[in-house]
Design a protein around this motif. Structure first.
Motif, PDB file in Angstrom:
ATOM      1  N   THR A 101       1.436   3.675   0.113  1.00  0.00           N
ATOM      2  CA  THR A 101       1.439   3.249  -1.189  1.00  0.00           C
ATOM      3  C   THR A 101       0.234   2.464  -1.496  1.00  0.00           C
ATOM      4  N   ASN A 102      -0.904   3.113  -1.013  1.00  0.00           N
ATOM      5  CA  ASN A 102      -2.202   2.882  -1.777  1.00  0.00           C
ATOM      6  C   ASN A 102      -2.750   3.994  -2.300  1.00  0.00           C
ATOM      7  N   ILE A 103      -3.064   3.466  -3.708  1.00  0.00           N
ATOM      8  CA  ILE A 103      -3.438   4.719  -4.494  1.00  0.00           C
ATOM      9  C   ILE A 103      -4.888   5.223  -4.118  1.00  0.00           C
ATOM     10  N   THR A 104      -5.398   4.618  -3.536  1.00  0.00           N
ATOM     11  CA  THR A 104      -6.780   4.948  -3.181  1.00  0.00           C
ATOM     12  C   THR A 104      -6.645   6.346  -2.072  1.00  0.00           C
ATOM     13  N   GLY A 105      -5.627   6.073  -1.269  1.00  0.00           N
ATOM     14  CA  GLY A 105      -5.478   6.900  -0.060  1.00  0.00           C
ATOM     15  C   GLY A 105      -4.510   8.098  -0.250  1.00  0.00           C
ATOM     16  N   SER A 106      -3.496   7.992  -1.164  1.00  0.00           N
ATOM     17  CA  SER A 106      -2.435   8.824  -1.564  1.00  0.00           C
ATOM     18  C   SER A 106      -2.412   9.353  -3.005  1.00  0.00           C
ATOM     19  N   ALA A 107      -2.914  10.674  -3.094  1.00  0.00           N
ATOM     20  CA  ALA A 107      -3.022  11.364  -4.520  1.00  0.00           C
ATOM     21  C   ALA A 107      -1.679  11.290  -5.136  1.00  0.00           C
ATOM     22  N   ARG A 108      -0.534  11.441  -4.350  1.00  0.00           N
ATOM     23  CA  ARG A 108       0.794  11.575  -4.888  1.00  0.00           C
ATOM     24  C   ARG A 108       1.303  10.252  -5.298  1.00  0.00           C
ATOM     25  N   PHE A 109       0.911   9.241  -4.509  1.00  0.00           N
ATOM     26  CA  PHE A 109       1.340   7.815  -4.989  1.00  0.00           C
ATOM     27  C   PHE A 109       0.722   7.380  -6.368  1.00  0.00           C
ATOM     28  N   ARG A 110      -0.571   7.806  -6.361  1.00  0.00           N
ATOM     29  CA  ARG A 110      -1.432   7.621  -7.491  1.00  0.00           C
ATOM     30  C   ARG A 110      -0.678   8.047  -8.817  1.00  0.00           C
ATOM     31  N   LYS A 111      -0.460   9.209  -8.587  1.00  0.00           N
ATOM     32  CA  LYS A 111       0.436  10.131  -9.821  1.00  0.00           C
ATOM     33  C   LYS A 111       1.544   9.434 -10.213  1.00  0.00           C
ATOM     34  N   LEU A 112       2.463   8.967  -9.143  1.00  0.00           N
ATOM     35  CA  LEU A 112       3.792   8.353  -9.546  1.00  0.00           C
ATOM     36  C   LEU A 112       3.624   7.012 -10.157  1.00  0.00           C
ATOM     37  N   ILE A 113       2.576   6.406  -9.711  1.00  0.00           N
ATOM     38  CA  ILE A 113       2.394   4.953 -10.657  1.00  0.00           C
ATOM     39  C   ILE A 113       1.800   5.331 -12.193  1.00  0.00           C
ATOM     40  N   GLN A 114       0.704   6.429 -12.123  1.00  0.00           N
ATOM     41  CA  GLN A 114       0.168   6.617 -13.461  1.00  0.00           C
ATOM     42  C   GLN A 114       1.361   7.255 -14.441  1.00  0.00           C
ATOM     43  N   ASN A 115       2.415   7.863 -13.756  1.00  0.00           N
ATOM     44  CA  ASN A 115       3.478   8.230 -14.620  1.00  0.00           C
ATOM     45  C   ASN A 115       4.700   7.537 -14.622  1.00  0.00           C
ATOM     46  N   GLU A 116       4.313   6.095 -14.023  1.00  0.00           N
ATOM     47  CA  GLU A 116       5.298   4.956 -14.178  1.00  0.00           C
ATOM     48  C   GLU A 116       6.704   5.463 -13.501  1.00  0.00           C
ATOM     49  N   ASP A 117       6.645   6.365 -12.588  1.00  0.00           N
ATOM     50  CA  ASP A 117       7.824   6.797 -11.720  1.00  0.00           C
ATOM     51  C   ASP A 117       7.967   5.777 -10.689  1.00  0.00           C
ATOM     52  N   TYR A 118       8.361   4.583 -10.979  1.00  0.00           N
ATOM     53  CA  TYR A 118       8.649   3.512  -9.984  1.00  0.00           C
ATOM     54  C   TYR A 118       9.850   3.856  -9.008  1.00  0.00           C
ATOM     55  N   PRO A 119      10.741   4.373  -9.418  1.00  0.00           N
ATOM     56  CA  PRO A 119      11.651   4.698  -8.530  1.00  0.00           C
ATOM     57  C   PRO A 119      11.384   5.611  -7.395  1.00  0.00           C
ATOM     58  N   THR A 120      10.670   6.540  -7.668  1.00  0.00           N
ATOM     59  CA  THR A 120      10.156   7.725  -6.710  1.00  0.00           C
ATOM     60  C   THR A 120       8.988   6.864  -5.834  1.00  0.00           C
ATOM     61  N   ALA A 121       8.123   6.135  -6.458  1.00  0.00           N
ATOM     62  CA  ALA A 121       7.220   5.293  -5.702  1.00  0.00           C
ATOM     63  C   ALA A 121       7.803   4.269  -4.561  1.00  0.00           C
ATOM     64  N   LEU A 122       9.115   3.603  -5.117  1.00  0.00           N
ATOM     65  CA  LEU A 122       9.890   2.892  -4.206  1.00  0.00           C
ATOM     66  C   LEU A 122      10.294   3.791  -2.965  1.00  0.00           C
ATOM     67  N   ALA A 123      10.579   4.999  -3.242  1.00  0.00           N
ATOM     68  CA  ALA A 123      11.182   5.974  -2.164  1.00  0.00           C
ATOM     69  C   ALA A 123      10.003   6.055  -1.110  1.00  0.00           C
ATOM     70  N   VAL A 124       8.830   6.225  -1.652  1.00  0.00           N
ATOM     71  CA  VAL A 124       7.556   6.423  -0.847  1.00  0.00           C
ATOM     72  C   VAL A 124       7.426   4.981   0.276  1.00  0.00           C
ATOM     73  N   ALA A 125       7.712   3.990  -0.173  1.00  0.00           N
ATOM     74  CA  ALA A 125       7.373   2.389   0.479  1.00  0.00           C
ATOM     75  C   ALA A 125       8.837   2.723   1.456  1.00  0.00           C
ATOM     76  N   ARG A 126       9.815   2.881   1.065  1.00  0.00           N
ATOM     77  CA  ARG A 126      11.144   2.887   1.825  1.00  0.00           C
ATOM     78  C   ARG A 126      10.844   3.950   3.053  1.00  0.00           C
ATOM     79  N   GLN A 127      10.207   5.100   2.780  1.00  0.00           N
ATOM     80  CA  GLN A 127      10.156   6.272   3.852  1.00  0.00           C
ATOM     81  C   GLN A 127       9.388   5.700   4.827  1.00  0.00           C
TER      82      GLN A 127
END
Length: 266
Positions: A101-127
């Motif tokens: 859940t660190n934008i600088t270390g995860s390109a996938r998470f960065r794209k999720l936040i850029q696209n405001e896909d917060y439900p999927t971003a939360l799924a990353v944290a949960r995983q």
């Protein structure tokens, strides 16, 4: 043994056309609280819904002269928490910090936040938590993202997810206003990543005092006014200087200080 607090309602609310009414007056409720003091050895008493100054006055009289429950002597340790505690002692092994859940270390998470896909971003944290992360690192430092707003929103969403918020959060940013935005929303006891003397001692003390105010532990980077520590002696000197300032001038608990001596970077 831990302190026990009791703050009772003045009975179960009775709903009338005029709204909720709590039936127990000061003379009715104080004896009930007095019984709790005798049975459970309370340390703190007070009032909640339906109580007023008269109730509190009776509570005070009921426990006058009563010795509060004795607090246990707890050994110093790094004690963090989400909904659940995380205690790090000398006998602990590695503490696993989830970095996805660190934008600088995860390109996938960065794209999720850029696209405001917060439900999927939360799924990353949960995983991360499901896979054994004991702390999750949240970083929103990216030029195309409003880091302050993203940190505020994501941390608030984490708080509504018990599967995620049971572990402590490491609020991570190179901008202290973004760190503070996270600290204002985080429940439990987090870690701040990071503070340093890179900009001088005064900002370092100011940031440390704010971290202390919010109850956070801190990661201290081995930087000073002359830059990053690049030798063993520089690392030792900077960390020792920071420790002295934090413990003697700021009053920071030694067990809440985590040093990063830049081993990986160098």
């Amino acid at each position: 043994r831990v302190p026990v607090m009791c703050m009772p309602n003045a009975g179960l609310p009775e709903i009338t056309s005029e709204g909720a009414h709590y039936p127990l007056g000061p003379d009715d409720l104080a004896p009930v609280l007095d019984d709790y003091v005798d049975r459970f050895g309370l340390s703190v008493v007070g009032g909640c819904c339906g109580t007023g100054p008269d109730h509190i006055r009776e509570f005070s009289a009921a426990v006058a002269g009563v010795t509060p429950r004795e607090r246990a002597q707890v050994p110093p340790a790094l004690r963090l928490s989400g909904l659940e505690p995380l205690v790090v002692t000398e006998d602990s092994l590695f503490v696993n910090v989830g970095e996805r859940t660190n934008i600088t270390g995860s390109a996938r998470f960065r794209k999720l936040i850029q696209n405001e896909d917060y439900p999927t971003a939360l799924a990353v944290a949960r995983q991360q938590v499901e896979n054994g992360a004991q702390v999750i690192d949240v970083n929103m430092d990216e030029g195309m993202i409003d880091g302050l707003a993203a940190m505020d929103r994501f941390v608030k969403l984490i708080a509504s997810e018990p599967d995620i918020s049971r572990v402590p959060v490491m609020v991570d940013s190179s901008k202290f206003d973004v760190i503070e935005a996270g600290l204002k929303c985080i429940q439990g006891k987090p870690i701040v990543n990071s503070i340093s003397m890179k900009e001088g001692v005064e900002p370092f003390i100011e940031h440390a005092k704010l971290c202390r105010k919010y109850g956070a532990a801190v990661v201290v980077m081995a930087f000073d006014e002359d830059g990053q520590a690049d030798t063993i002696e520089r690392r030792k000197d900077i960390c020792a200087r920071a420790y002295k300032i934090l413990t003697e001038e700021v009053g920071f608990p030694a067990e809440d200080i985590i040093f990063d001596p830049n081993i990986f970077a160098v």
